[in-house]
Design a protein around this motif. Structure first.
Motif, short mmCIF file in Angstrom:
data_model
loop_
_atom_site.label_atom_id
_atom_site.label_comp_id
_atom_site.label_asym_id
_atom_site.label_seq_id
_atom_site.Cartn_x
_atom_site.Cartn_y
_atom_site.Cartn_z
N LEU A 156 0.83 -1.20 0.00
CA LEU A 156 0.00 0.00 0.00
C LEU A 156 0.86 1.25 0.00
O LEU A 156 1.78 1.38 0.81
N SER A 157 0.58 2.18 -0.89
CA SER A 157 1.17 3.51 -0.77
C SER A 157 0.00 4.49 -0.61
O SER A 157 -0.98 4.43 -1.35
N LEU A 158 0.11 5.37 0.39
CA LEU A 158 -0.98 6.28 0.75
C LEU A 158 -0.46 7.71 0.78
O LEU A 158 0.67 7.97 1.21
N THR A 159 -1.30 8.66 0.35
CA THR A 159 -0.91 10.06 0.46
C THR A 159 -1.12 10.57 1.88
O THR A 159 -0.52 11.58 2.26
N ASP A 160 -1.95 9.90 2.67
CA ASP A 160 -2.18 10.27 4.07
C ASP A 160 -2.26 9.00 4.91
O ASP A 160 -3.15 8.18 4.68
#
Length: 495
Positions: free
Chosen positions: A265-269
């Motif tokens: 998972l890559s998340l901006t927040d």
């Protein structure tokens, strides 16, 4: 499995003594002499029956003062399958809590979505789960915190924020209380990354547990074969897609392995981590109870060989029910390839662009509000289909139609039926894949009718529906087994 199984003492003791993993997440064993709680399959020597007490949730154990076992990590077991199979208020409340609603909107927000007072919701959850909504949300925060402490190098202050705690002190106190270890001690015990999984800065690598067996063929085959270019792709053995989330957006890669789903998972927040995990579990139907499903379907002698040949089929779902409803309309009476093309055009014209350094994803799927502004004349669809799509997105945008994990299945069906162009097939496929109704059924589907005829089942919709009464409440899973008799790409992992 009945949600009140924790009250059946004799059955629970048997499950613990045989270390039966099928009951992980269904109930929890608290040990009076040690003050810890475990999953039924805990590898340590089972305690004496007189020292066992049983709880319906991890939150109930924590509320009673028990700490999580360090060996079996009961807080990381698959979720209760009860919430998948039920449409009542408690089940809808649990799905919303797992989706992070209490953290974002508080208990009043949860109650408002369900149409009850806060007192009514608290009373119902306490009666059935031994814990109220705040305690259930707290248990989820603790689980998220543990995951981040053990699998990332994030500073503890950032983890507290990402897991939804209001302060560092509350984070520290909760972790100590639930796990009997300080956050730093938790990290020291788990210094190694999962074997064979490279860690990339800014990318979280997680393991999503499930109840075995799990057949990945139709699950990932369906998602890959129907993937909307720019939003979804199959790359290097993983299904990848963009996620629109409350605080930002993310990109996830999900890879089937023999004993878990590998999740990157890559998340901006980072605050979106709990909801992203929840939606990935929902997408892949990971909290299903394959033993209960398959046992029921195998009572039909004509279905039994299909189940025995490839047990553990899941229902491929969605991360966003509104998105799926739009895609279901685009897919009416056209091929899979044509549906993908129509959807890709909408994405390019109305979706929000995103950056994907690891692959070919370019956009978030457009929101109903963004689609409500489209000019129907630009759609390469028959006029009646244009009307269906425009009416749907307008109803979703102005909230006269709400589709989500908390939907009342019967009410959602009734509201969809009032819209032009929504026949039984479209409504049931949305109920099955968008809303998660395990008993949704598609007797008019041509693939289902063809499979039924080949197996010797009745092939007319009315006769097949009558025969399928014995498959309830798992008819959506019967649909997967019937579809899988065809050689269509949706039924096979991509090469």
């Amino acid at each position: 499995m009945h949600p009140a199984m924790h009250t059946d003492r004799e059955r629970c003791v048997r499950a613990v003594q045989s270390k039966d993993a099928r009951f992980d997440g269904v109930f929890f064993t608290a040990v009076l002499t040690t003050g810890i709680y475990c999953r039924p399959s805990c590898p340590v020597v089972p305690p004496k029956p007189e020292n066992m007490v049983f709880h319906p949730s991890a939150a109930s154990c924590q509320r009673a003062g028990f700490r999580a076992c360090k060996r079996c990590r009961p807080d990381t077991s698959p979720g209760s399958p009860a919430w998948n199979a039920r449409a009542d208020t408690v089940a809808r409340a649990m799905r919303l809590i797992q989706d992070g609603v209490v953290d974002r909107e508080g208990v009043p927000g949860l109650a408002a979505r369900l149409g009850y007072s806060t007192r009514q919701i608290e009373r119902q959850l306490l009666a059935e789960l031994g814990a109220g909504p705040l305690a259930l949300a707290r248990a989820q925060r603790a689980q998220t915190a543990r995951l981040l402490v053990e699998t990332t190098a994030m500073p503890m202050a950032d983890i507290a924020f990402a897991a939804g705690f209001s302060s560092i002190r509350t984070f520290n106190d909760t972790v100590r209380e639930v796990f009997a270890l300080a956050p730093g001690e938790l990290r020291a015990r788990a210094t190694r990354a999962p074997a064979g999984v490279p860690q990339t800065p800014g990318v979280l690598t997680l393991r999503l547990p499930y109840r075995a067996p799990l057949n990945p063929d139709n699950l990932f085959g369906h998602l890959a074969a129907t993937a909307v270019p720019g939003v979804e792709e199959w790359r290097d053995g993983a299904y990848r897609r963009t996620l629109a989330l409350p605080y930002g957006h993310g990109i996830v890669a999900l890879t089937p392995t023999p004993d878990h789903i590998a999740c990157r998972l890559s998340l901006t927040d980072p605050r979106d981590l709990p909801i992203a995990i929840s939606r990935c579990r929902w997408l892949l139907d990971l909290d299903a109870d394959p033993a209960a499903v398959d046992d029921q379907l195998q009572t039909d002698p004509l279905l039994a060989p299909l189940v025995a040949k490839a047990p553990g089929r899941r229902v491929p779902r969605t991360v966003d029910a509104a998105e799926f409803a739009v895609r279901a309309v685009l897919g009416q009476q056209v091929s899979t390839a044509a549906a993908r093309t129509h959807a890709a055009r909408l994405v390019t014209a109305h979706g929000t662009p995103v950056d994907d350094p690891e692959g070919g994803l370019t956009h978030l799927f457009p929101t109903p509000r963004a689609l409500a502004a489209l000019d129907p004349e630009t759609l390469a669809l028959p006029r009646s289909r244009r009307t269906t799509l425009v009416t749907l997105v307008q109803a979703l945008a102005d909230c006269t139609l709400a589709l989500g994990v908390d939907s009342d299945w019967a009410e959602a069906r009734a509201r969809l039926a009032q819209l032009p162009g929504f026949g039984p097939w479209t409504i049931e496929v949305i109920a099955m894949r968008g809303l998660g109704d395990p008993d949704a059924f598609l007797p008019t589907d041509l693939g289902i009718r063809r499979a039924a005829k080949d197996l010797g089942l009745p092939s007319t919709p009315a006769a097949l529906t009558a025969r399928a009464a014995a498959w309830r409440p798992w008819r959506a899973y019967a649909v997967q087994y019937l579809w899988a008799t065809d050689s269509h790409p949706i039924n096979h992992l991509p090469a």
